[in-house]
Write a protein that holds these residues in place. Structure first.
Motif, mmCIF file in Angstrom:
data_model
loop_
_atom_site.group_PDB
_atom_site.id
_atom_site.type_symbol
_atom_site.label_atom_id
_atom_site.label_comp_id
_atom_site.label_asym_id
_atom_site.label_seq_id
_atom_site.Cartn_x
_atom_site.Cartn_y
_atom_site.Cartn_z
ATOM 1 N N LEU A 1 0.833 -1.206 0.000
ATOM 2 C CA LEU A 1 0.000 0.000 0.000
ATOM 3 C C LEU A 1 0.866 1.254 0.000
ATOM 4 O O LEU A 1 0.556 2.239 -0.686
ATOM 5 C CB LEU A 1 -0.922 -0.018 1.225
ATOM 6 C CG LEU A 1 -1.983 -1.126 1.255
ATOM 7 C CD1 LEU A 1 -2.749 -1.092 2.574
ATOM 8 C CD2 LEU A 1 -2.941 -0.991 0.080
ATOM 9 N N ALA A 2 1.966 1.223 0.778
ATOM 10 C CA ALA A 2 2.876 2.358 0.811
ATOM 11 C C ALA A 2 3.508 2.579 -0.560
ATOM 12 O O ALA A 2 3.673 3.724 -1.007
ATOM 13 C CB ALA A 2 3.955 2.131 1.869
ATOM 14 N N PHE A 3 3.854 1.482 -1.238
ATOM 15 C CA PHE A 3 4.453 1.582 -2.565
ATOM 16 C C PHE A 3 3.473 2.205 -3.559
ATOM 17 O O PHE A 3 3.861 3.033 -4.395
ATOM 18 C CB PHE A 3 4.883 0.198 -3.048
ATOM 19 C CG PHE A 3 5.558 0.206 -4.397
ATOM 20 C CD1 PHE A 3 6.907 0.495 -4.507
ATOM 21 C CD2 PHE A 3 4.835 -0.068 -5.551
ATOM 22 C CE1 PHE A 3 7.529 0.512 -5.749
ATOM 23 C CE2 PHE A 3 5.454 -0.057 -6.799
ATOM 24 C CZ PHE A 3 6.808 0.232 -6.892
ATOM 25 N N ALA A 4 2.209 1.817 -3.479
ATOM 26 C CA ALA A 4 1.199 2.361 -4.386
ATOM 27 C C ALA A 4 1.029 3.866 -4.163
ATOM 28 O O ALA A 4 0.999 4.650 -5.120
ATOM 29 C CB ALA A 4 -0.126 1.637 -4.183
ATOM 30 N N ALA A 5 0.918 4.273 -2.893
ATOM 31 C CA ALA A 5 0.748 5.696 -2.586
ATOM 32 C C ALA A 5 1.990 6.484 -2.960
ATOM 33 O O ALA A 5 1.917 7.575 -3.543
ATOM 34 C CB ALA A 5 0.440 5.864 -1.091
ATOM 35 N N GLY B 1 4.941 7.834 1.678
ATOM 36 C CA GLY B 1 5.110 6.400 1.836
ATOM 37 C C GLY B 1 5.134 5.984 3.294
ATOM 38 O O GLY B 1 4.484 5.003 3.689
ATOM 39 N N PHE B 2 5.854 6.743 4.114
ATOM 40 C CA PHE B 2 5.949 6.415 5.541
ATOM 41 C C PHE B 2 4.604 6.579 6.245
ATOM 42 O O PHE B 2 4.200 5.726 7.040
ATOM 43 C CB PHE B 2 6.991 7.306 6.211
ATOM 44 C CG PHE B 2 7.058 7.138 7.704
ATOM 45 C CD1 PHE B 2 7.594 5.989 8.264
ATOM 46 C CD2 PHE B 2 6.566 8.130 8.554
ATOM 47 C CE1 PHE B 2 7.645 5.819 9.643
ATOM 48 C CE2 PHE B 2 6.611 7.968 9.926
ATOM 49 C CZ PHE B 2 7.155 6.808 10.477
ATOM 50 N N LEU B 3 3.897 7.660 5.964
ATOM 51 C CA LEU B 3 2.642 7.935 6.664
ATOM 52 C C LEU B 3 1.522 6.991 6.237
ATOM 53 O O LEU B 3 0.615 6.714 7.031
ATOM 54 C CB LEU B 3 2.236 9.393 6.426
ATOM 55 C CG LEU B 3 3.189 10.435 7.025
ATOM 56 C CD1 LEU B 3 2.786 11.845 6.625
ATOM 57 C CD2 LEU B 3 3.259 10.321 8.542
ATOM 58 N N VAL B 4 1.576 6.484 5.006
ATOM 59 C CA VAL B 4 0.585 5.491 4.567
ATOM 60 C C VAL B 4 0.951 4.116 5.121
ATOM 61 O O VAL B 4 0.121 3.432 5.733
ATOM 62 C CB VAL B 4 0.481 5.451 3.031
ATOM 63 C CG1 VAL B 4 -0.374 4.269 2.579
ATOM 64 C CG2 VAL B 4 -0.115 6.751 2.512
ATOM 65 N N GLY B 5 2.193 3.694 4.920
ATOM 66 C CA GLY B 5 2.609 2.392 5.426
ATOM 67 C C GLY B 5 2.604 2.316 6.937
ATOM 68 O O GLY B 5 2.380 1.251 7.522
ATOM 69 N N GLY B 6 2.831 3.461 7.590
ATOM 70 C CA GLY B 6 2.863 3.494 9.046
ATOM 71 C C GLY B 6 1.519 3.242 9.700
ATOM 72 O O GLY B 6 1.459 3.004 10.915
ATOM 73 N N VAL B 7 0.451 3.277 8.912
ATOM 74 C CA VAL B 7 -0.873 2.952 9.460
ATOM 75 C C VAL B 7 -0.876 1.554 10.053
ATOM 76 O O VAL B 7 -1.612 1.268 11.011
ATOM 77 C CB VAL B 7 -1.950 3.063 8.358
ATOM 78 C CG1 VAL B 7 -3.291 2.550 8.865
ATOM 79 C CG2 VAL B 7 -2.080 4.505 7.887
ATOM 80 N N PHE B 8 -0.021 0.674 9.544
ATOM 81 C CA PHE B 8 -0.069 -0.738 9.931
ATOM 82 C C PHE B 8 1.174 -1.208 10.688
ATOM 83 O O PHE B 8 1.330 -2.405 10.913
ATOM 84 C CB PHE B 8 -0.238 -1.603 8.670
ATOM 85 C CG PHE B 8 -1.372 -1.166 7.794
ATOM 86 C CD1 PHE B 8 -2.675 -1.481 8.126
ATOM 87 C CD2 PHE B 8 -1.135 -0.405 6.657
ATOM 88 C CE1 PHE B 8 -3.728 -1.063 7.331
ATOM 89 C CE2 PHE B 8 -2.188 0.020 5.847
ATOM 90 C CZ PHE B 8 -3.482 -0.311 6.183
ATOM 91 N N ASP C 1 14.170 5.952 13.233
ATOM 92 C CA ASP C 1 14.948 7.167 13.018
ATOM 93 C C ASP C 1 14.938 7.694 11.583
ATOM 94 O O ASP C 1 15.234 8.874 11.362
ATOM 95 C CB ASP C 1 16.400 6.968 13.471
ATOM 96 C CG ASP C 1 17.054 5.752 12.829
ATOM 97 O OD1 ASP C 1 16.386 5.069 12.044
ATOM 98 O OD2 ASP C 1 18.233 5.483 13.137
ATOM 99 N N LEU C 2 14.585 6.891 10.585
ATOM 100 C CA LEU C 2 14.639 7.344 9.199
ATOM 101 C C LEU C 2 13.804 8.593 8.937
ATOM 102 O O LEU C 2 14.321 9.572 8.379
ATOM 103 C CB LEU C 2 14.228 6.207 8.260
ATOM 104 C CG LEU C 2 14.142 6.548 6.769
ATOM 105 C CD1 LEU C 2 15.464 7.091 6.259
ATOM 106 C CD2 LEU C 2 13.706 5.325 5.962
ATOM 107 N N PRO C 3 12.515 8.635 9.293
ATOM 108 C CA PRO C 3 11.749 9.862 9.025
ATOM 109 C C PRO C 3 12.268 11.069 9.800
ATOM 110 O O PRO C 3 12.181 12.209 9.314
ATOM 111 C CB PRO C 3 10.323 9.502 9.453
ATOM 112 C CG PRO C 3 10.468 8.343 10.366
ATOM 113 C CD PRO C 3 11.660 7.580 9.882
ATOM 114 N N TYR C 4 12.817 10.849 10.990
ATOM 115 C CA TYR C 4 13.379 11.966 11.749
ATOM 116 C C TYR C 4 14.644 12.490 11.079
ATOM 117 O O TYR C 4 14.914 13.694 11.104
ATOM 118 C CB TYR C 4 13.662 11.533 13.193
ATOM 119 C CG TYR C 4 12.408 11.169 13.946
ATOM 120 C CD1 TYR C 4 11.611 12.159 14.526
ATOM 121 C CD2 TYR C 4 11.989 9.851 14.054
ATOM 122 C CE1 TYR C 4 10.448 11.832 15.202
ATOM 123 C CE2 TYR C 4 10.825 9.506 14.727
ATOM 124 C CZ TYR C 4 10.059 10.508 15.293
ATOM 125 O OH TYR C 4 8.897 10.185 15.956
#
Length: 330
Positions: free
Chosen positions: A104-108, A261-268, A275-278
């Motif tokens: 899902l993250a890849f699609a978004a 990608g992070f905010l969509v995939g992070g739902v699950f 630390d990557l997004p920070y």
């Protein structure tokens, strides 16, 4: 701005280290996926944030836009082609993790990737190429797992997530500042589990923060990413027209893609403290300050290897034409 990271070379090195450290893992996992025909799950380093296959899949999906940014900045053809190969392997590794959240993250991210790219035709070709190369090798078990996204009512894993989310919601409602960094206590799941007392991790960055820090913490957490996304957009818009700062515009665009990608995939996934997004947040702040200060006007225009002391700088005598010094050798 910190003295240790204030020039373009510093920021670029930060991006290289951030993306490269994950790209090495992704390239290895991608080779494994291709050689095994996707028959086995790909996992991350033992004991790390991304040890679990789902976490690794999302981390690699988020890394791809950073690698593409480095591809855009590379001047040597072999480096550009090498980075494209690593992107393909990271995508293969992410698919090989067999993570539905990563899919899902890849699609978004793919849609955002195309939208934010300044080379839309080439980007569309790249995304299509990745899909056409990777998907045909994936086994039937992979397809069955991906199809199960639409039948979450019958999926034990999905039902477990919903159970964990309900408890986190109740904790956020009854504890103004949440129940602390480790809110997954048995008494809370016994109290709010609605008959199901099984203790489970949140499996969502949003419900993880909600259970840890309450709604106040969740609003602060969301606010951080909104501000980061907007600052990345500021870079994309304000640096694009400046030749010396066009790299910062590319960086802002690709970090926006990575954040989606992070905010969509992070739902699950329970990766609220990964630390990557920070790191991306810090990179955006540094790059914005660099553009605001018009740092290119004061920085020495020299290659990175010379700046880092890894290659000898050319002296004035090195730049004198050979015919002008021929008489000295006679």
């Amino acid at each position: 701005m910190p003295s240790c990271c204030h020039t373009k070379h510093h920021i670029m090195a930060f991006v290289w280290v951030t993306a490269g450290s994950l790209a090495i893992i992704g390239a290895k996992g991608g080779l494994f996926t291709i050689m095994s025909g996707g028959a086995h799950h790909v996992f991350g380093p033992s004991g790390s944030f991304i040890e679990e296959n789902n976490a690794l899949g999302l981390a690699l999906i988020v890394t791809i836009p950073l690698l593409y940014f480095l591809h855009l900045q590379a001047t040597k053809q072999n480096v550009k082609q090498g980075l494209l190969l690593v992107i393909l392997l990271c995508a293969a590794s992410a698919f090989g993790s067999q993570s539905r959240g990563a899919l899902l993250a890849f699609a978004a991210m793919g849609a955002m990737f195309w939208w934010r790219s300044r080379k839309k035709v080439q980007t569309a070709i790249l995304i299509t190429f990745v899909i056409l190369v990777i998907l045909p090798i994936m086994p039937e078990a992979w397809w069955e797992r991906m199809y199960s996204i639409g039948s979450y009512q019958e999926d034990v894993s999905a039902q477990g997530r919903l159970h964990a989310w309900r408890v986190a919601w109740e904790v956020g409602k009854h504890y103004f500042f949440g129940a602390g960094m480790k809110y997954t206590h048995q008494f809370l799941f016994s109290l709010y589990g609605q008959g199901n007392h099984t203790v489970l991790a949140a499996h969502s960055i949003y419900f993880q923060i909600l259970g840890n820090h309450g709604f106040i913490g969740l609003f602060i957490y969301l606010g951080m990413w909104i501000v980061t996304y907007r600052n990345a957009g500021w870079l994309r818009k304000n640096a694009a027209a400046i030749p010396e700062a066009r790299w910062a515009a590319d960086l802002g665009a690709m970090i926006q893609v990575a954040l989606v990608g992070f905010l969509v995939g992070g739902v699950f996934l329970s990766l609220a403290y990964f630390d990557l997004p920070y790191n991306m947040m810090i990179i955006v702040v540094l790059a914005k300050k660099w553009v605001e200060n018009r740092a290119w006007e004061s920085e020495p225009d020299i290659p990175f290897l010379e700046y880092a002391g890894l290659r000898r700088r050319k002296s004035v005598s090195d730049e004198v034409a050979p015919e002008h010094t021929a008489h000295l050798r006679k």
